[in-house]
Design an enzyme around this catalytic site. Sequence first.
Site, short mmCIF file in Angstrom:
data_model
loop_
_atom_site.label_atom_id
_atom_site.label_comp_id
_atom_site.label_asym_id
_atom_site.label_seq_id
_atom_site.Cartn_x
_atom_site.Cartn_y
_atom_site.Cartn_z
N CYS A 1 0.86 -1.20 0.00
CA CYS A 1 0.00 0.00 0.00
C CYS A 1 0.89 1.24 0.00
O CYS A 1 1.73 1.41 0.89
CB CYS A 1 -0.91 -0.03 1.22
SG CYS A 1 -1.79 1.52 1.49
N CYS B 1 0.68 3.33 3.19
CA CYS B 1 1.35 2.66 4.30
C CYS B 1 2.86 2.82 4.17
O CYS B 1 3.56 3.02 5.18
CB CYS B 1 0.99 1.18 4.35
SG CYS B 1 -0.60 0.83 5.13
N HIS C 1 -3.41 1.36 8.61
CA HIS C 1 -4.16 1.11 7.39
C HIS C 1 -5.64 0.83 7.64
O HIS C 1 -6.01 -0.06 8.39
CB HIS C 1 -3.56 -0.09 6.64
CG HIS C 1 -4.27 -0.35 5.33
ND1 HIS C 1 -3.89 0.23 4.15
CD2 HIS C 1 -5.35 -1.12 5.04
CE1 HIS C 1 -4.70 -0.16 3.18
NE2 HIS C 1 -5.59 -0.98 3.69
N HIS D 1 -8.87 14.64 0.92
CA HIS D 1 -8.22 15.69 0.13
C HIS D 1 -8.64 17.06 0.67
O HIS D 1 -9.83 17.30 0.91
CB HIS D 1 -8.69 15.65 -1.33
CG HIS D 1 -8.26 14.45 -2.10
ND1 HIS D 1 -7.23 14.48 -2.99
CD2 HIS D 1 -8.75 13.19 -2.12
CE1 HIS D 1 -7.10 13.28 -3.55
NE2 HIS D 1 -8.01 12.47 -3.04
N HIS E 1 -8.00 8.46 3.02
CA HIS E 1 -7.41 9.80 3.02
C HIS E 1 -8.47 10.82 2.65
O HIS E 1 -9.44 10.50 1.96
CB HIS E 1 -6.24 9.87 2.03
CG HIS E 1 -6.63 9.48 0.65
ND1 HIS E 1 -6.74 8.18 0.24
CD2 HIS E 1 -6.98 10.24 -0.42
CE1 HIS E 1 -7.12 8.13 -1.02
NE2 HIS E 1 -7.29 9.37 -1.44
N ASP F 1 -0.31 16.19 -1.79
CA ASP F 1 -0.70 15.30 -2.87
C ASP F 1 0.26 15.49 -4.03
O ASP F 1 0.57 16.62 -4.42
CB ASP F 1 -2.13 15.61 -3.32
CG ASP F 1 -2.68 14.58 -4.30
OD1 ASP F 1 -3.65 13.91 -3.96
OD2 ASP F 1 -2.11 14.46 -5.42
P1 5GP Z 1 -8.07 9.17 -4.52
O1 5GP Z 1 -8.50 9.20 -5.95
O2 5GP Z 1 -7.81 7.77 -4.04
O3 5GP Z 1 -8.99 9.95 -3.63
O4 5GP Z 1 -6.73 10.01 -4.49
C1 5GP Z 1 -5.45 9.47 -4.43
C2 5GP Z 1 -4.49 10.62 -4.47
O5 5GP Z 1 -3.23 10.15 -4.06
C3 5GP Z 1 -4.31 11.25 -5.86
O6 5GP Z 1 -4.72 12.61 -5.81
C4 5GP Z 1 -2.82 11.11 -6.14
O7 5GP Z 1 -2.27 12.25 -6.73
C5 5GP Z 1 -2.24 10.85 -4.77
N1 5GP Z 1 -1.08 9.99 -4.78
C6 5GP Z 1 -0.97 8.77 -5.35
N2 5GP Z 1 0.24 8.25 -5.14
C7 5GP Z 1 0.91 9.16 -4.38
C8 5GP Z 1 2.23 9.17 -3.83
O8 5GP Z 1 3.03 8.27 -3.97
N3 5GP Z 1 2.56 10.28 -3.10
C9 5GP Z 1 1.70 11.31 -2.91
N4 5GP Z 1 2.14 12.35 -2.20
N5 5GP Z 1 0.45 11.33 -3.42
C10 5GP Z 1 0.07 10.26 -4.14
ZN ZN Z 2 -2.29 1.41 3.64
#
Ligand code: 5GP
Ligand code: ZN
Length: 137
Positions: A4, A7, A46, A101, A99, A30
């Site tokens: 993950c 994680c 997690h 945003h 998470h 992000d």
């Molecule tokens: P979701 O669509 O699951 O709500 O958003 C996942 C978010 O995680 C996305 O906005 C993406 O840019 C961010 N994200 C994905 N992988 C990483 C990473 O390795 N590091 C960081 N800082 N953000 C990530």
């Molecule tokens: Zn996780």
Amino acid sequence: MSNCVFCRIVAKEIPATLVHEDEHTLAFMDIGQVNPGHVLVAVKHHAENIYALEDAQAAAVFRAAAKVARAIRGAFEPQGLSVYQANGAAAGQTVLHLHVHLVPRYEGDGMALTWPVKNPPREKLVEYAGKIKAKLG
Ligand code: 5GP
Ligand code: ZN
């Protein structure tokens, strides 16, 4: 969970740009930055989605989100701020680790969420509420 990505960020196995940390949460930038100052507040332990949260985690996530939101407002003075949290692919969740945003918002910034209201009659609202209340216990 070793596979993950969040994680792995919590475990400091992969880098992230941190802004805040407490017992239950980690807040970091992000990687995609819908607008400058876009932060994610993730649980440390997690949990895949909102359904899996312990009460202490749930409380901590929103407490941290509010704290970081105020700091984003102070730092970027955005016109608005959206709090967005997805559960499941149909809702747009791509990282299966809970998470929230925090996205600074501006008129015409292109971030869109369509809101296809159905405006059902009141009896339907009562019916839907009854179904939910039956599951609340
Ligand atoms: P979701 O669509 O699951 O709500 O958003 C996942 C978010 O995680 C996305 O906005 C993406 O840019 C961010 N994200 C994905 N992988 C990483 C990473 O390795 N590091 C960081 N800082 N953000 C990530
Ligand atoms: Zn996780």
